[in-house]
Design a protein around this motif. Structure first.
Motif, PDB file in Angstrom:
ATOM      1  N   ARG A  27       4.462  -5.288  -5.978  1.00 36.80           N
ATOM      2  CA  ARG A  27       5.188  -4.032  -5.808  1.00 36.80           C
ATOM      3  C   ARG A  27       5.333  -3.280  -7.124  1.00 36.80           C
ATOM      4  O   ARG A  27       5.158  -2.056  -7.190  1.00 36.80           O
ATOM      5  N   GLU A  28       5.639  -4.009  -8.200  1.00 37.45           N
ATOM      6  CA  GLU A  28       5.856  -3.344  -9.486  1.00 37.45           C
ATOM      7  C   GLU A  28       4.592  -2.691 -10.026  1.00 37.45           C
ATOM      8  O   GLU A  28       4.655  -1.726 -10.791  1.00 37.45           O
ATOM      9  N   ARG A  29       3.425  -3.203  -9.627  1.00 39.47           N
ATOM     10  CA  ARG A  29       2.176  -2.604 -10.101  1.00 39.47           C
ATOM     11  C   ARG A  29       1.974  -1.220  -9.482  1.00 39.47           C
ATOM     12  O   ARG A  29       1.420  -0.313 -10.131  1.00 39.47           O
ATOM     13  N   ILE A  30       2.414  -1.049  -8.254  1.00 42.99           N
ATOM     14  CA  ILE A  30       2.319   0.261  -7.629  1.00 42.99           C
ATOM     15  C   ILE A  30       3.250   1.248  -8.324  1.00 42.99           C
ATOM     16  O   ILE A  30       2.894   2.414  -8.555  1.00 42.99           O
ATOM     17  N   ILE A  79       0.851  -1.180   0.000  1.00 42.35           N
ATOM     18  CA  ILE A  79       0.000   0.000   0.000  1.00 42.35           C
ATOM     19  C   ILE A  79       0.889   1.232   0.000  1.00 42.35           C
ATOM     20  O   ILE A  79       1.811   1.356   0.821  1.00 42.35           O
ATOM     21  N   TRP A  80       0.663   2.095  -0.951  1.00 44.82           N
ATOM     22  CA  TRP A  80       1.438   3.327  -1.098  1.00 44.82           C
ATOM     23  C   TRP A  80       0.487   4.419  -1.561  1.00 44.82           C
ATOM     24  O   TRP A  80      -0.163   4.275  -2.605  1.00 44.82           O
ATOM     25  N   TRP A  81       0.374   5.485  -0.768  1.00 45.17           N
ATOM     26  CA  TRP A  81      -0.556   6.571  -1.050  1.00 45.17           C
ATOM     27  C   TRP A  81      -1.957   5.984  -1.227  1.00 45.17           C
ATOM     28  O   TRP A  81      -2.489   5.395  -0.295  1.00 45.17           O
ATOM     29  N   ASN A  82      -2.550   6.111  -2.431  1.00 47.75           N
ATOM     30  CA  ASN A  82      -3.900   5.594  -2.662  1.00 47.75           C
ATOM     31  C   ASN A  82      -3.911   4.295  -3.452  1.00 47.75           C
ATOM     32  O   ASN A  82      -4.963   3.901  -3.955  1.00 47.75           O
ATOM     33  N   PHE A  83      -2.764   3.662  -3.553  1.00 46.49           N
ATOM     34  CA  PHE A  83      -2.633   2.466  -4.382  1.00 46.49           C
ATOM     35  C   PHE A  83      -2.483   1.229  -3.503  1.00 46.49           C
ATOM     36  O   PHE A  83      -1.715   1.228  -2.540  1.00 46.49           O
ATOM     37  N   VAL A  84      -3.194   0.161  -3.887  1.00 42.80           N
ATOM     38  CA  VAL A  84      -3.102  -1.119  -3.185  1.00 42.80           C
ATOM     39  C   VAL A  84      -2.883  -2.207  -4.233  1.00 42.80           C
ATOM     40  O   VAL A  84      -3.557  -2.222  -5.266  1.00 42.80           O
ATOM     41  N   SER A  85      -1.942  -3.105  -3.979  1.00 44.91           N
ATOM     42  CA  SER A  85      -1.694  -4.185  -4.927  1.00 44.91           C
ATOM     43  C   SER A  85      -0.955  -5.331  -4.242  1.00 44.91           C
ATOM     44  O   SER A  85      -0.239  -5.127  -3.255  1.00 44.91           O
ATOM     45  N   SER A  86      -1.107  -6.516  -4.795  1.00 45.49           N
ATOM     46  CA  SER A  86      -0.329  -7.667  -4.341  1.00 45.49           C
ATOM     47  C   SER A  86       1.070  -7.666  -4.949  1.00 45.49           C
ATOM     48  O   SER A  86       1.908  -8.473  -4.568  1.00 45.49           O
ATOM     49  N   HIS A  95       5.926  13.110  -4.013  1.00 40.90           N
ATOM     50  CA  HIS A  95       7.271  12.612  -4.310  1.00 40.90           C
ATOM     51  C   HIS A  95       8.081  12.270  -3.075  1.00 40.90           C
ATOM     52  O   HIS A  95       9.083  11.559  -3.169  1.00 40.90           O
ATOM     53  N   GLU A  96       7.663  12.752  -1.915  1.00 42.67           N
ATOM     54  CA  GLU A  96       8.442  12.411  -0.720  1.00 42.67           C
ATOM     55  C   GLU A  96       8.332  10.939  -0.383  1.00 42.67           C
ATOM     56  O   GLU A  96       9.094  10.416   0.405  1.00 42.67           O
ATOM     57  N   ARG A  97       7.368  10.242  -0.983  1.00 38.60           N
ATOM     58  CA  ARG A  97       7.245   8.793  -0.766  1.00 38.60           C
ATOM     59  C   ARG A  97       7.697   8.110  -2.045  1.00 38.60           C
ATOM     60  O   ARG A  97       6.913   7.747  -2.909  1.00 38.60           O
ATOM     61  N   SER A  98       9.011   7.968  -2.173  1.00 40.01           N
ATOM     62  CA  SER A  98       9.573   7.587  -3.460  1.00 40.01           C
ATOM     63  C   SER A  98       9.512   6.097  -3.748  1.00 40.01           C
ATOM     64  O   SER A  98       9.730   5.673  -4.869  1.00 40.01           O
ATOM     65  N   LYS A  99       9.249   5.283  -2.735  1.00 35.98           N
ATOM     66  CA  LYS A  99       9.201   3.840  -2.945  1.00 35.98           C
ATOM     67  C   LYS A  99       7.890   3.280  -2.411  1.00 35.98           C
ATOM     68  O   LYS A  99       7.391   3.748  -1.388  1.00 35.98           O
ATOM     69  N   PRO A 100       7.352   2.279  -3.082  1.00 38.34           N
ATOM     70  CA  PRO A 100       6.132   1.670  -2.559  1.00 38.34           C
ATOM     71  C   PRO A 100       6.407   0.976  -1.249  1.00 38.34           C
ATOM     72  O   PRO A 100       7.523   0.573  -0.965  1.00 38.34           O
ATOM     73  N   ALA A 101       5.368   0.844  -0.459  1.00 38.40           N
ATOM     74  CA  ALA A 101       5.529   0.325   0.880  1.00 38.40           C
ATOM     75  C   ALA A 101       4.936  -1.060   0.999  1.00 38.40           C
ATOM     76  O   ALA A 101       4.000  -1.418   0.318  1.00 38.40           O
TER      77      ALA A 101
END
Length: 304
Positions: A259-262, A250-257, A289-295
């Motif tokens: 990492r590359e999809r985010i 989960i990163w910002w408003n994105f959710v995925s199984s 941009h301050e969150r440069s990598k998916p979490a």
């Protein structure tokens, strides 16, 4: 009996709009497929402050957003061209799937001036097979959502199935989501048949196992236990849970199984490949941009 108790934390979803954030939490990212939960309001503002509340167009992937109001009204607009006012007792269910953008505008000055605006928004993660499904939106009216009453108990089934109740709200995995109102002294138990279950105390207080829990706390029940909640006063609960879908990024408003999809979603939003709502496209929330990598599962909490 209780796996964990999560206290809501303050968060901002726009420049002037602060909410109580319940999920995700660093020690418990999800309850069933529910990966996000905010409680906003009650809100009282002068008319000139209203624009500060608006949530500008922003993107989602891999989830469904679920909006439910206790009071007031909100105008939803999305990149499918949908424009829908949601009022108390209705459900706005937006499935982002492969990608959608939407806004939430607070356009009724009387609602804000009267302090009536209060809403719960949750995100429901999609099963891996449905993460890239076509975006969709549906509004469900109160008559479509069954209500059950008993001595001291009123409840509305928002989605899924529980206590023998079902409705036509389209979900992608086994879950339950209920609005429950308890009178003082009423006893109530969470639905059986689901491995993950929680109860958010929106108003009032309840006793479980001899301990009292108050507004702003999410009680997550241990599997295999069927606790009884005793209302210490008039109380409003949101019950939610279901089958666990597996870990999610989960990163910002994105959710995925994946990492590359985010990473792809970030690039798509920045490049304008996720369309804005056709009737609300003059402004939008830029990629942070301050969150440069998916979490992953230990990620900072997302913004709505």
């Amino acid at each position: 009996m209780l796996d964990i108790v999560i206290d809501a934390r303050p968060a901002a979803i726009s420049a002037g709009f602060n909410v109580r954030r319940i999920l995700p939490f660093r020690l418990r990212r999800m309850v069933g497929p529910f990966i996000f939960m905010d409680h906003a309001g009650p809100v009282t503002l002068a008319p000139e402050q209203r624009p500060n509340l608006d949530v500008l167009p922003h993107p989602h992937i891999g989830l469904s957003t679920v909006s439910y109001l206790f009071g007031g009204q909100v105008t939803h607009r999305d990149s499918l061209g949908v424009e829908q006012i949601i009022r108390p007792g209705e459900v706005n269910w937006m499935t982002a799937g492969s990608g959608i953008a939407h806004s939430e505008r607070f356009e009724d000055p009387a609602t804000l001036a009267g302090g009536n605006l209060e809403m719960i928004q949750t995100w429901v993660a999609l099963p891996e097979a449905d993460e890239e499904t076509a975006p969709a939106f549906a509004n469900y009216q109160p008559r479509e959502l069954p209500v059950f009453t008993d001595t001291g108990v009123w409840m509305r089934l928002i989605a899924g199935s529980a206590y023998g109740l079902r409705n036509a709200v389209r979900t992608h995995s086994p879950l339950f989501y209920l609005h429950v109102v308890l009178q003082p002294g009423a006893r109530f138990g969470p639905p059986q048949g689901y491995p993950e279950r929680g109860a958010y105390v929106a108003k009032g207080s309840v006793e479980v196992g001899g301990r009292t829990y108050t507004a702003g706390q999410l009680l997550v029940f241990s599997p295999g236990h069927d606790p009884i909640l005793l209302a210490r006063e008039a109380s409003t609960l949101m019950l939610l849970g279901g089958e666990h879908l597996g870990d999610r990024f989960i990163w910002w408003n994105f959710v995925s199984s994946r990492r590359e999809r985010i990473e792809q979603a970030k690039a798509d939003w920045e490049a304008g490949r996720i369309a804005l709502p056709p009737t609300d496209n003059a402004e939008f929330i830029p990629l942070p941009h301050e969150r440069s990598k998916p979490a992953g599962t230990a990620a900072p909490e997302p913004l709505s």
